[in-house]
Each structure stands twice: as C-alpha cells, then as structure tokens.
Scaffold this motif. Structure first.
Motif, PDB file in Angstrom:
ATOM      1  N   PRO A  66       0.819  -1.208   0.000  1.00  0.00           N
ATOM      2  CA  PRO A  66       0.000   0.000   0.000  1.00  0.00           C
ATOM      3  C   PRO A  66       0.858   1.265   0.000  1.00  0.00           C
ATOM      4  O   PRO A  66       1.843   1.368   0.726  1.00  0.00           O
ATOM      5  CB  PRO A  66      -0.809  -0.119   1.302  1.00  0.00           C
ATOM      6  CG  PRO A  66      -0.843  -1.586   1.590  1.00  0.00           C
ATOM      7  CD  PRO A  66       0.488  -2.108   1.129  1.00  0.00           C
ATOM      8  N   GLY A  67       0.482   2.218  -0.840  1.00  0.00           N
ATOM      9  CA  GLY A  67       1.160   3.506  -0.880  1.00  0.00           C
ATOM     10  C   GLY A  67       2.474   3.504  -1.623  1.00  0.00           C
ATOM     11  O   GLY A  67       3.173   4.521  -1.650  1.00  0.00           O
ATOM     12  N   LEU A  73       8.262  -0.098  -6.470  1.00  0.00           N
ATOM     13  CA  LEU A  73       7.960  -1.524  -6.432  1.00  0.00           C
ATOM     14  C   LEU A  73       8.919  -2.312  -7.319  1.00  0.00           C
ATOM     15  O   LEU A  73       9.278  -3.451  -7.017  1.00  0.00           O
ATOM     16  CB  LEU A  73       6.516  -1.777  -6.886  1.00  0.00           C
ATOM     17  CG  LEU A  73       5.418  -1.534  -5.856  1.00  0.00           C
ATOM     18  CD1 LEU A  73       4.057  -1.708  -6.511  1.00  0.00           C
ATOM     19  CD2 LEU A  73       5.559  -2.480  -4.670  1.00  0.00           C
ATOM     20  N   ALA A  74       9.343  -1.703  -8.421  1.00  0.00           N
ATOM     21  CA  ALA A  74      10.265  -2.378  -9.327  1.00  0.00           C
ATOM     22  C   ALA A  74      11.615  -2.629  -8.677  1.00  0.00           C
ATOM     23  O   ALA A  74      12.373  -3.500  -9.117  1.00  0.00           O
ATOM     24  CB  ALA A  74      10.439  -1.552 -10.602  1.00  0.00           C
ATOM     25  N   ASP A  75      11.943  -1.864  -7.620  1.00  0.00           N
ATOM     26  CA  ASP A  75      13.221  -2.033  -6.925  1.00  0.00           C
ATOM     27  C   ASP A  75      13.141  -3.028  -5.772  1.00  0.00           C
ATOM     28  O   ASP A  75      14.163  -3.342  -5.164  1.00  0.00           O
ATOM     29  CB  ASP A  75      13.712  -0.690  -6.375  1.00  0.00           C
ATOM     30  CG  ASP A  75      14.206   0.242  -7.471  1.00  0.00           C
ATOM     31  OD1 ASP A  75      14.564  -0.264  -8.551  1.00  0.00           O
ATOM     32  OD2 ASP A  75      14.239   1.469  -7.250  1.00  0.00           O
ATOM     33  N   VAL A  76      11.942  -3.506  -5.454  1.00  0.00           N
ATOM     34  CA  VAL A  76      11.801  -4.494  -4.382  1.00  0.00           C
ATOM     35  C   VAL A  76      12.229  -5.856  -4.933  1.00  0.00           C
ATOM     36  O   VAL A  76      11.654  -6.341  -5.902  1.00  0.00           O
ATOM     37  CB  VAL A  76      10.352  -4.560  -3.868  1.00  0.00           C
ATOM     38  CG1 VAL A  76      10.207  -5.657  -2.828  1.00  0.00           C
ATOM     39  CG2 VAL A  76       9.933  -3.213  -3.285  1.00  0.00           C
ATOM     40  N   VAL A  85       7.585   0.031   5.411  1.00  0.00           N
ATOM     41  CA  VAL A  85       7.274   1.171   4.548  1.00  0.00           C
ATOM     42  C   VAL A  85       7.272   2.428   5.402  1.00  0.00           C
ATOM     43  O   VAL A  85       6.453   2.582   6.315  1.00  0.00           O
ATOM     44  CB  VAL A  85       5.914   0.986   3.846  1.00  0.00           C
ATOM     45  CG1 VAL A  85       5.578   2.217   3.001  1.00  0.00           C
ATOM     46  CG2 VAL A  85       5.941  -0.262   2.961  1.00  0.00           C
ATOM     47  N   VAL A  86       8.224   3.312   5.122  1.00  0.00           N
ATOM     48  CA  VAL A  86       8.377   4.553   5.886  1.00  0.00           C
ATOM     49  C   VAL A  86       7.882   5.706   5.032  1.00  0.00           C
ATOM     50  O   VAL A  86       8.369   5.923   3.920  1.00  0.00           O
ATOM     51  CB  VAL A  86       9.844   4.784   6.282  1.00  0.00           C
ATOM     52  CG1 VAL A  86       9.974   6.068   7.094  1.00  0.00           C
ATOM     53  CG2 VAL A  86      10.372   3.595   7.074  1.00  0.00           C
ATOM     54  N   SER A 206       6.952  10.553  -2.509  1.00  0.00           N
ATOM     55  CA  SER A 206       7.943   9.698  -3.183  1.00  0.00           C
ATOM     56  C   SER A 206       7.578   8.216  -3.212  1.00  0.00           C
ATOM     57  O   SER A 206       7.683   7.587  -4.270  1.00  0.00           O
ATOM     58  CB  SER A 206       9.320   9.865  -2.523  1.00  0.00           C
ATOM     59  OG  SER A 206       9.789  11.178  -2.690  1.00  0.00           O
ATOM     60  N   PRO A 207       7.179   7.577  -2.073  1.00  0.00           N
ATOM     61  CA  PRO A 207       6.884   6.150  -2.144  1.00  0.00           C
ATOM     62  C   PRO A 207       5.756   5.799  -3.107  1.00  0.00           C
ATOM     63  O   PRO A 207       5.661   4.671  -3.569  1.00  0.00           O
ATOM     64  CB  PRO A 207       6.513   5.793  -0.710  1.00  0.00           C
ATOM     65  CG  PRO A 207       7.150   6.830   0.111  1.00  0.00           C
ATOM     66  CD  PRO A 207       7.054   8.083  -0.704  1.00  0.00           C
ATOM     67  N   ALA A 208       4.878   6.771  -3.404  1.00  0.00           N
ATOM     68  CA  ALA A 208       3.734   6.486  -4.253  1.00  0.00           C
ATOM     69  C   ALA A 208       4.075   6.584  -5.740  1.00  0.00           C
ATOM     70  O   ALA A 208       3.203   6.379  -6.586  1.00  0.00           O
ATOM     71  CB  ALA A 208       2.594   7.446  -3.921  1.00  0.00           C
ATOM     72  N   ARG A 209       5.334   6.881  -6.079  1.00  0.00           N
ATOM     73  CA  ARG A 209       5.688   7.015  -7.486  1.00  0.00           C
ATOM     74  C   ARG A 209       5.536   5.685  -8.213  1.00  0.00           C
ATOM     75  O   ARG A 209       5.831   4.644  -7.660  1.00  0.00           O
ATOM     76  CB  ARG A 209       7.143   7.501  -7.611  1.00  0.00           C
ATOM     77  CG  ARG A 209       7.331   8.932  -7.146  1.00  0.00           C
ATOM     78  CD  ARG A 209       8.753   9.366  -7.322  1.00  0.00           C
ATOM     79  NE  ARG A 209       9.655   8.493  -6.549  1.00  0.00           N
ATOM     80  CZ  ARG A 209      10.978   8.555  -6.622  1.00  0.00           C
ATOM     81  NH1 ARG A 209      11.552   9.422  -7.409  1.00  0.00           N
ATOM     82  NH2 ARG A 209      11.733   7.760  -5.896  1.00  0.00           N
TER      83      ARG A 209
END
Length: 209
Positions: A66-67, A73-76, A85-86, A206-209
C-alpha cells in the motif's frame, strides 16, 4: 552518489547503506489481455456460499504494498515477503510513520505502525554524506548491530561499542542517511531474515511514485 546495497539496523537507529538492486519493470509487450469470460445463465450460476451469522467475510488483502508506486515496487527484490514502509510527512520534514507489512501469500498484511524520524532536512533522491537528508529508495535489511546488547534480533547482530557514523542529526546524533523508529527493539525482534526484509522509504509523495 552511489549507495551500498544494505541497511544496518540497531536499537538506536536504522542506518541506511544501499539501494537494493532493482528488477526490470515488465514491458507492455509482456502483458496478456484475456478475453472476457462467457456469460452463464442464472440457472447455471452456482449459489454463493452462505456466510455464518456474526462472522463477516475477511477483508481482501492488497496484492501490492500500500502507498508504494510502480517505480519503487520495481526495486523491491523478488522473494521479498516483509517490508518496512516509511512515509515521511513532507519532503523537507523530519517526521513520519513506519508500517511493517508481511506478504502471507494472499496479499500484504499490515502490522504495527510507529512514529519515525528521518534526516533533519527531510528527504533526497540524490543523497550525499553530510546533507542531513535521508535517501528515498528501497534498501535490503540483512544485518543488525549497535552499541547496546542484542535485544533479541532475528537478524545477525553485531554488538560493538565502536559503532559510529559520520554526520550529525537534528539531536546531535551521528547521522548518514539515518532513520529512527520508535520501538526499534520491537522492530528488531520482528524482522525475519527468512522473509528477505526491505525498507521502502521516502516523503509522502515519493513512495507512491
């Protein structure tokens, strides 16, 4: 600035070292669009299974973190089943929150959420030592350590009174892309190396990009 590939977790702070190696984002050519399923007559439609009184169906879990948007996500790394998730309160702010998620096979289940503190000047997509900002990105969590005794970490823990990091944070603490999470001991006990944990971090946008 090129960052290493790992982060070091300790009772005082989480010291971010390196962006996790990314995996390629699927191209449009790899997406398969299936034809619509045939429509069945009402008589052929099986009846829905009854739900026991007083026992509502469990909510559907999200299939992705989420978020967190497609770019991060591609870097996970593939195989990651635990993620911290911070989410910072703003690009130039030092406060935020951290939520620990676990993929149980049916989706990402949210665990505890704690207040978090990042670099005094906020966040940066191009972090440099001494800029008093924390880097935006995905970082693997493979080891723990600090000046305090092992609080029960499941990650390999290095107890060493000589731990130090260049730079100074908003409270005078050593800082180099550092993140502080309340209840750090609880986090150390929860991180499971068998789940290949990572931290996904940045300001709210940023995390939502």
């Amino acid at each position: 600035m090129s960052l290493p590939h790992r982060a070091l977790v300790g009772p005082g702070a989480l010291l971010l070292a390196s962006r996790a190696p990314g995996r390629a984002t699927p191209s449009a050519a790899s997406v398969t669009i299936s034809p619509p399923a045939p429509v069945t007559s009402p008589a052929a439609t099986p009846a829905a299974a009854p739900v026991a009184a007083g026992r509502p169906a469990p909510p559907e879990l999200p299939g992705q973190l989420p978020g967190v948007g497609a770019q991060l996500l591609a870097d996970v790394p593939t195989g990651t089943r635990q993620a911290l998730v911070v989410t910072g309160d703003g690009a130039d702010l030092s406060t935020g929150r951290a939520t620990l998620y676990r993929d149980d096979g049916s989706g990402w289940l949210a665990g505890p959420t704690w207040p978090a503190r990042n670099g005094n000047r906020g966040w940066s997509a191009d972090h440099h030592l001494g800029d008093l900002r924390s880097p935006v990105g995905v970082f693997t969590l493979t080891a723990a350590g600090g000046r305090l005794p092992d609080p029960g970490s499941r990650l390999p823990y290095d107890h060493d009174g000589g731990f130090t990091v260049a730079g100074t944070g908003f409270e005078g603490e050593p800082l180099a892309g550092c993140l502080r999470v309340d209840a750090m001991r609880e986090l150390l006990r929860a991180l499971d190396p068998a789940l290949n944990p990572v931290v996904v971090m940045g300001d709210a946008a940023s995390p939502a990009r």
